[in-house]
Design a protein around this motif. Structure first.
Motif, PDB file in Angstrom:
ATOM      1  N   VAL A 122       1.739  -2.969  15.292  1.00  0.00           N
ATOM      2  CA  VAL A 122       1.028  -3.908  16.162  1.00  0.00           C
ATOM      3  C   VAL A 122       1.485  -5.321  16.095  1.00  0.00           C
ATOM      4  O   VAL A 122       1.949  -6.294  17.136  1.00  0.00           O
ATOM      5  N   ALA A 125       4.937  -5.788  17.091  1.00  0.00           N
ATOM      6  CA  ALA A 125       5.283  -6.020  18.672  1.00  0.00           C
ATOM      7  C   ALA A 125       4.683  -7.425  19.044  1.00  0.00           C
ATOM      8  O   ALA A 125       5.486  -7.905  20.014  1.00  0.00           O
ATOM      9  N   LEU A 126       3.889  -7.912  18.623  1.00  0.00           N
ATOM     10  CA  LEU A 126       3.397  -9.249  18.986  1.00  0.00           C
ATOM     11  C   LEU A 126       4.523 -10.334  18.528  1.00  0.00           C
ATOM     12  O   LEU A 126       4.532 -11.301  19.191  1.00  0.00           O
ATOM     13  N   SER A 129       7.056 -10.100  20.968  1.00  0.00           N
ATOM     14  CA  SER A 129       6.692 -10.969  22.151  1.00  0.00           C
ATOM     15  C   SER A 129       6.726 -12.357  21.931  1.00  0.00           C
ATOM     16  O   SER A 129       7.235 -12.944  23.159  1.00  0.00           O
ATOM     17  N   ASN A 176       8.648   0.039  24.351  1.00  0.00           N
ATOM     18  CA  ASN A 176       7.328   0.316  23.726  1.00  0.00           C
ATOM     19  C   ASN A 176       7.304   1.425  22.850  1.00  0.00           C
ATOM     20  O   ASN A 176       6.393   1.579  22.100  1.00  0.00           O
ATOM     21  N   PHE A 189       0.508  -1.302  25.989  1.00  0.00           N
ATOM     22  CA  PHE A 189       1.458  -2.336  26.037  1.00  0.00           C
ATOM     23  C   PHE A 189       2.294  -2.117  27.446  1.00  0.00           C
ATOM     24  O   PHE A 189       2.622  -3.196  27.858  1.00  0.00           O
ATOM     25  N   TYR A 192       1.003  -4.212  30.534  1.00  0.00           N
ATOM     26  CA  TYR A 192       1.292  -5.510  31.002  1.00  0.00           C
ATOM     27  C   TYR A 192       2.281  -5.767  31.934  1.00  0.00           C
ATOM     28  O   TYR A 192       2.248  -6.837  32.724  1.00  0.00           O
ATOM     29  N   ASN A 208       7.819  -7.926  28.235  1.00  0.00           N
ATOM     30  CA  ASN A 208       7.057  -7.806  26.765  1.00  0.00           C
ATOM     31  C   ASN A 208       6.721  -9.232  26.469  1.00  0.00           C
ATOM     32  O   ASN A 208       6.007  -9.509  25.357  1.00  0.00           O
ATOM     33  N   PRO A 211       2.150  -9.963  26.516  1.00  0.00           N
ATOM     34  CA  PRO A 211       1.030  -9.792  25.719  1.00  0.00           C
ATOM     35  C   PRO A 211       0.995 -11.022  24.759  1.00  0.00           C
ATOM     36  O   PRO A 211      -0.127 -11.429  24.267  1.00  0.00           O
TER      37      PRO A 211
END
Ligand code: FAD
Length: 488
Positions: A122, A125-126, A129, A176, A189, A192, A208, A211
């Protein structure tokens, strides 16, 4: 300055444009066909329940605050909001549910504990982003794409070199699937893409970027509800001397020798030095610019999705629900296939329930809740909507009953419906699309109309159907980019 500006439409971008031009010294008049300001960002009262009619998610509040600062006002004196501790409550049919905490570490932990997805994934992924945001926002959100100086500068050059890493060559879903082990996290995800009405199985992974806004920066709620964004900006504009004409539909933009000269309203010609169009760009070319050269390629671009909304007064309190709630479909891919390829409604839709009475108690009577119950649907292609809506209403109720283990129908005290046809008739959005053109194609950003007309001098554009795109923050930025092109 004695220069006059006319704004067509009082959507959120029209209001922002009115404020910006007024601060620059223009005498501004706004012509609005509805009897109220705000366009899609309006509200309604049904019995004892108040509803925000359109947008429910608020990000980048500084875009609103900037307008008050520009006008020499202290934002907090006029518009208050707070950051959400939980951005969204997610539910699945197998009984699993998670809270998307505003605190990144808490969210990552929740996901690891409840869904078995490593917290590290997580966070990764952020971080990804944030990386996309850092490299693309300065180019694609804050500047015109139609001026050379956007492309010839060190920031732009740095971004060109990173295009592969920014996800332009892969779909959001594929990216993703690489980021997460658990299909539920891929689905979460992928959602979004719907924030600008696109399909995660087609749209490039550059989306992406979204987020980042909700998790790294935050999701917010205005103290008096979403409609207060409209109300507070409308009041500011009036305070600055902007003159609003409601129930005043512009019939034509008057053009002489390729120069915009004014507008025709109620058979009266009104002259101005600048004309700013906030009406949906496609419908503007078809109606008020119908005698002018048409940008056919831009007009023919596929549109974003639309929505079916059931505004329900619910005479019970559900403690498990928050401000934003998602009840996910069991088959997300098939749901999007129905929205974007079949033009129909999947029998197991993802249901979004927005309940402002969770934050603002007086939006519903005691012990009750105001449910803004929405599913994403195709834009209007002339489908048999009466039949589709009747079927979808049953599917939505069945879904809510399964996921929340309830019987919702007898709890519905009042109901109103908004759907693609009425979204179009109320706000003049082409095909009832929520966000103008879709972003399903990797070149979509370049296929949005510029914030000015290249054919007609003194004619400018702002709003969700032009650059940089739909959604409140981008609409506000469209007004900013537009006004920066204007002297004053
Ligand atoms: C159901 C729904 C949910 C959404 N959810 C979100 C969300 O959660 N978060 C988010 O950020 N965004 C969301 N959006 C998108 C967001 O609402 C829009 O992108 C934004 O409000 C569009 O603003 P705009 O300035 O383009 O003008 P619009 O709101 O489209 O308004 C245009 C105005 O122009 C007027 N007009 C049109 N033609 C004429 C004419 N000829 N003469 C005079 N006036 C005219 C119309 O009456 C209207 O008032 C949602 C939209 C909808 C409908």
């Amino acid at each position: 300055m004695n220069q006059k500006a006319i704004i067509i439409g009082s959507g959120i971008a029209g209001l922002a444009a009115a404020i910006r031009l007024s601060v620059k010294g223009y005498k501004v008049q706004v012509f609005e066909s509805n009897s109220y300001p705000g366009g899609k960002l309006s509200e309604m009262q049904i019995g004892g329940y108040r509803f925000d009619a359109g947008p429910s998610l608020f990000t980048l509040p500084e875009q609103v605050e900037e307008l008050f600062l520009l006008a020499g006002r202290k934002p907090a004196d006029h518009f208050q909001y707070s950051k959400l501790d939980v951005a969204c409550h997610y539910f699945w049919e197998d009984g699993k549910s998670i809270k998307a905490y505003g605190d990144l570490h808490q969210f990552a932990e929740e996901v690891e504990t409840k869904l078995g997805e490593p917290a590290e994934n997580v966070k990764k992924a952020l971080k990804n982003s944030a990386y996309i945001y850092e490299h693309l926002a300065p180019l694609f959100m804050h500047r015109s794409l139609h001026q050379w100086n956007t492309w010839i500068n060190p920031t732009a050059l740095k971004s060109y070199l990173k295009m592969g890493k920014l996800g332009i060559f892969t779909t959001m879903n594929d990216a993703n699937e690489r980021l997460f082990n658990q299909p539920k996290m891929v689905q979460l995800f992928n959602r979004y893409a719907t924030y600008n009405g696109s399909n995660p199985y087609q749209t490039p992974a550059t989306l992406n970027i979204i987020p980042h806004l909700e998790f790294n920066i935050g999701a917010f709620f205005p103290k008096k509800g979403m409609h207060d964004i409209t109300q507070s900006l409308y009041k500011l504009a009036v305070d600055l001397g902007v003159v609003f004409h409601f129930n005043s539909k512009v019939e034509e933009i008057l053009v002489e020798k390729n120069i915009a000269k004014g507008v025709l309203v109620n058979n009266t010609k009104i002259h101005a030095d600048l004309i700013i169009n906030n009406m949906d760009m496609v419908n503007a070319y078809k109606s008020i610019l119908k005698n002018q050269k048409q940008p056919t390629k831009l007009l023919d671009q596929p549109k974003s999705s639309s929505a079916l909304i059931l505004y329900w007064g619910i005479k019970r309190f559900f403690p498990e629900l928050g401000l934003h709630n998602i009840l996910f479909s069991e088959d997300y891919k098939t749901e999007f296939d129905h929205i974007f390829n079949k033009g129909s409604i999947y029998h197991d839709p993802t249901v979004y329930v927005n309940i402002t009475s969770v934050c603002k108690e007086d939006d519903a009577p005691n012990g009750c809740m105001n449910w803004f119950t929405m599913i994403n649907v195709s834009n209007n292609q002339g489908q048999n909507w009466d039949k589709l809506i009747e079927e979808a209403r049953s599917s939505i109720i069945a879904k809510i009953n399964r996921v929340l283990n309830t019987d919702i129908e007898p709890l519905i005290e009042v109901e109103e419906i908004l759907e693609p046809r009425t979204i179009e008739s109320k706000t003049s959005s082409a095909n009832g699309a929520l966000y103008g053109n879709s972003s399903n194609n990797r070149y979509a950003a370049f296929l949005r109309h510029a914030n000015y007309s290249s054919e007609i001098k003194n004619l400018y554009f702002c709003g969700g159907s032009v650059h940089p795109g739909g959604g409140i923050p981008l609409c506000l930025l469209s007004a900013k980019i537009m006004s920066e092109m204007i002297e004053g």
